[in-house]
Design an enzyme around this catalytic site. Sequence first.
Site, PDB file in Angstrom:
ATOM      1  N   PHE A 197     -27.255  33.159   6.429  1.00 49.72           N
ATOM      2  CA  PHE A 197     -28.163  31.707   6.345  1.00 49.72           C
ATOM      3  C   PHE A 197     -29.776  32.013   6.452  1.00 49.72           C
ATOM      4  CE2 PHE A 197     -29.846  28.305   9.106  1.00 49.72           C
ATOM      5  CZ  PHE A 197     -29.907  27.239   7.938  1.00 49.72           C
ATOM      6  N   GLN A 198     -30.127  31.371   5.659  1.00 53.82           N
ATOM      7  CA  GLN A 198     -31.683  31.333   5.649  1.00 53.82           C
ATOM      8  C   GLN A 198     -32.121  32.887   5.431  1.00 53.82           C
ATOM      9  OE1 GLN A 198     -33.667  29.129   8.951  1.00 53.82           O
ATOM     10  NE2 GLN A 198     -33.685  27.383   7.593  1.00 53.82           N
ATOM     11  N   MET A 238     -58.017  18.595 -16.004  1.00 51.74           N
ATOM     12  CA  MET A 238     -58.361  19.858 -16.654  1.00 51.74           C
ATOM     13  C   MET A 238     -57.554  19.853 -18.024  1.00 51.74           C
ATOM     14  SD  MET A 238     -60.507  22.055 -17.280  1.00 51.74           S
ATOM     15  CE  MET A 238     -61.703  22.649 -16.098  1.00 51.74           C
ATOM     16  N   LYS A 263     -34.485  39.431  13.437  1.00 48.90           N
ATOM     17  CA  LYS A 263     -34.630  38.610  14.845  1.00 48.90           C
ATOM     18  C   LYS A 263     -34.158  39.881  15.925  1.00 48.90           C
ATOM     19  CE  LYS A 263     -31.796  35.077  17.087  1.00 48.90           C
ATOM     20  NZ  LYS A 263     -32.965  34.651  17.864  1.00 48.90           N
ATOM     21  N   GLU A 267     -45.295  25.379   5.372  1.00 47.92           N
ATOM     22  CA  GLU A 267     -45.839  26.886   5.433  1.00 47.92           C
ATOM     23  C   GLU A 267     -46.763  27.420   4.289  1.00 47.92           C
ATOM     24  OE1 GLU A 267     -42.482  25.854   5.008  1.00 47.92           O
ATOM     25  OE2 GLU A 267     -41.554  26.797   6.688  1.00 47.92           O
TER      26      GLU A 267
END
Lengths: 158, 574
Positions: B111-112, B475, B161, B49
Site C-alpha cells: 500500500f502506497q 502563450m 519506515k 506535495e
Amino acid sequence: MRHTISVTVENRSGVLSRVVGLFSGRGFNIDSLSVGETVDATISRITIVTTGDDRIIEQVTKQLRKLVDVIKVTDLTDVNFVDRELILIKINATEKNKAEILRINEIFRGKIVDVSPTSYTFEVTGDENKIEAFIKLVKPFGVKEIARTGKVAVSREM
Amino acid sequence: MQMTGAQILVQSLKDEGVEIMFGYPGGVLLDFYDALFKSGIRHILTRHEQAAAHAADGYARSSGRVGVCMATSGPGATNLVTGVATAYMDSVPLVALTGQVPTHMIGGDAFQEADIIGITRPITKHSYLVTRTEDLARIVQEAFHIASTGRPGPVLVDLPKDVLAGKAKYNRPKSVNIRGYKPKVEGHSGQIKRVLTEIGKAKRAVIYAGGGIILSDASAELRKFAEHNQIPVTNTLLGLGGFPADHPLHLGMLGMHGTYRANMTIHESDLILAIGARFDDRVTGNVAKFAPNARVVHIDIDPSAISKNIVVHVPVVGDVKGVLAELNRLQKKEEPVWAEIRQKWLDQVRQWSEERPLAYDKDSAQIKPQYVIERLSELAPDDAIITTEVGQNQMWTAQFYQFKKPRTLLSSGGLGTMGYGFPAAMGAQFANPGRLVVDIAGDGSIQMNIQELATVAQHNLPVKVLILNNCFLGMVRQWQELFYDQKYSSTCLASNPDFVKIAEAYGVKGIKVENKKDVDSGLLEMIRHDGPVVLEVLVDREEGVYPMVPAGAASSDMIFGPKRKEEKKLKAVK
C-alpha cells in the site's frame, strides 16, 4: 565511430540502472555492455561499447563522470587496449558434418563444453573479428542458440 | 546513545542548519513527524506535495541555502516529482525526503508503495535508498553536500519506515568523502589566460550570463568584469538580476522572447563570453544559424555543459565567481586603440536599442499586461522578490520588470512548470520575512496550485499574487494565433472562477482591477497590505509577447507582433 569505454563504479545496487538510464535518457547507443567486480570488491567495472561522433562520445564520458557513483571513466579507444568477448554456441551436428565442425572449432581454439547426439556446444573467446568469423563459418551447419557476453577490456601496460 | 532513525534524521537536519522545511505527512512518516514535533525545526504544511517541493525551491533560490521538502511514500512522493524536476533543470540545491514502505515490503506492491528512486533517477543529481538506520546520518550529510556543491541540484533520500523506527548511534562523519564526487571549482590558469587573449582580439564581444552567476553569487565580479572591458551583457531568464537591468551595458534577456538588441548583438558578435549558461534551445534558436561569426568562451562549473549544444573554442571549467575574480585580477588597463574599437561596437548596440525597443500599445484603452508589470516594477522596492508562473506572464515579467539585484527573480526556466510561482513565493517569503514577494501569475497557472492560499492564510504569510487574467492559456493561444490559423483549441478558460471570491473564501484579501486608471491604486493597495493578497487584473485578452523568434529560426529572425508583421525586417549594419 565505435568506442570502448571502461567505467569503474561503486559496487552497489542501483548503479547499473543509473548508467544504463543515462544512455537511454540521453539517446546514446549501447552496442554491448558487461559488468563485473574488480580486484577491490567495493568497485565494479562496466565495459560499454558505444557508437557516436566525437561530440556524442565527449558527452557520454562527461555525463558518466557526473554520476556520483562513477569513480573513473576511461575511453579505451584513445589508448592501447585488449578486448575479448566470449560466446557459447550450440550447433547442429550430423554424422556427415561432425568432423568439419570440430575442425573449425580447433582452428579457433574453442572448447567443447557440451555434446549431444545431434549437437555440439562450443565456448569461444576472442576479439570481435574472431567471434564474428567463427559464427559466419558455423552458421551453414545450423546454429541452435548463441549466448554472448559483450566485451570486456583493459588497457595495455606498454 | 541509541536514537531512533527519526531522531537521527531530525538531528542530521539540525546539524545541516535546517531551520524550516516544507512537507506533507503520511503513514510511513509518523515516526519522523513525532520526532519533529517541538524539535525546533519549523515545518510548513503545504496543501499539496508539489507545492512543498516548489516552496523549498523558492526558499533555496532566494536565500542560496539548501531547500528541504518531504512527502510520504507512494502518491506523496510522486507528487514531488514535478518540483524535483523543476529544481533539477534549474540547478537548485534541494534535498527531497520521501517516506518508503518497510524494507522487507519493498518490491511487493505494498500500500502506497512507489519506486521513487527509479522514478526520479533522471531528474535528481543523486539519490539514496537508506536501508540501515546506522547509515542515515552519513547519507543525510552526503545529500546536503552533493545538493549544494559543484553544479547544485536536487538529491532525494528515500526513507523506509523500519529505518526511521530502528535504532542506532548518531554517527555523523567529520567530513564528507565521496570518491566519485570531486567537483572542480578552480578554473585552469592557462585557460583563464586564453580568455584574456580572446578578449584582446575581439572587436564585437558580448557577455551571455546565465543562472550560474546567481547560483555562484558572482554579480559583483561580473559587473566589474563587464565594466572594465566595456562589454555589453545579456542575461538568460535565470540570469536576470545577475547584472543590473538599468546598467548602460545591459541588453536585457536574449532568446525566443529576448530584446531585439540582445539578439542582434549576439548574432553579430565575434566573441561570446558565456558565463554560467548552457546554450538552451530557447536561447540559441536554430543552432546552425546561431552567432555565425563568433568565437565562444564558455565558463561553467559543469564540464558536460561545455560543447553540448554549441562548439566551444575556449572552455573554462570552474566556479564562475572564482574564475571572474581571477580574470579581473589579471586584467590590465586597456590600450586606447581598443577602447575606440569597443566604442564603435557599443554605438552599434545602442543603435539597435533605439531601432527596436521593447514596445506595446501604450495608448490602448484596455489594460495591457506589460503596463501592469512596468507599474509594479516602478512601485515595488528594488529588493522585492518576484516569482512567475510559466507562459506569457513569465515572459512579460522578464521583459518589462527591471531586475536590479540577484535572487530577485525566481522562475521555472528549464522545465517551464506552471504552478511554480505561488508556492515558490511562499518559500521565498519564509526565507525573507521583511521583503515584498510577488507572484506574477496568469489565470491558467495560478489554478495549478491555488490550494496554497490555505497555507498563506494559516501563517498570514504576506505573499502577493498578481493575476494577469486574460481568460486564456495565453502563450499557447499566441502560438495558435501565429501558426495554427487562430484555432484556439483548448486554450480558452471560459469558466474561470471569481478569483477575489476564491481569495476571500480562504480568508485572504482579494482585489479586482478592471480599468486602466485603477492599476496603480490596486498595486499600491496590494503592496501596502500587511498580509497575503490576491490582485486580479483583467488584461487585454489577446495581447502577445513580442519580439518572438519562431521555433527553428535564427535568433536574428524576430517577429514583432501583428501590427508590425508586414514591416521589412531591419538588416543589421555591419
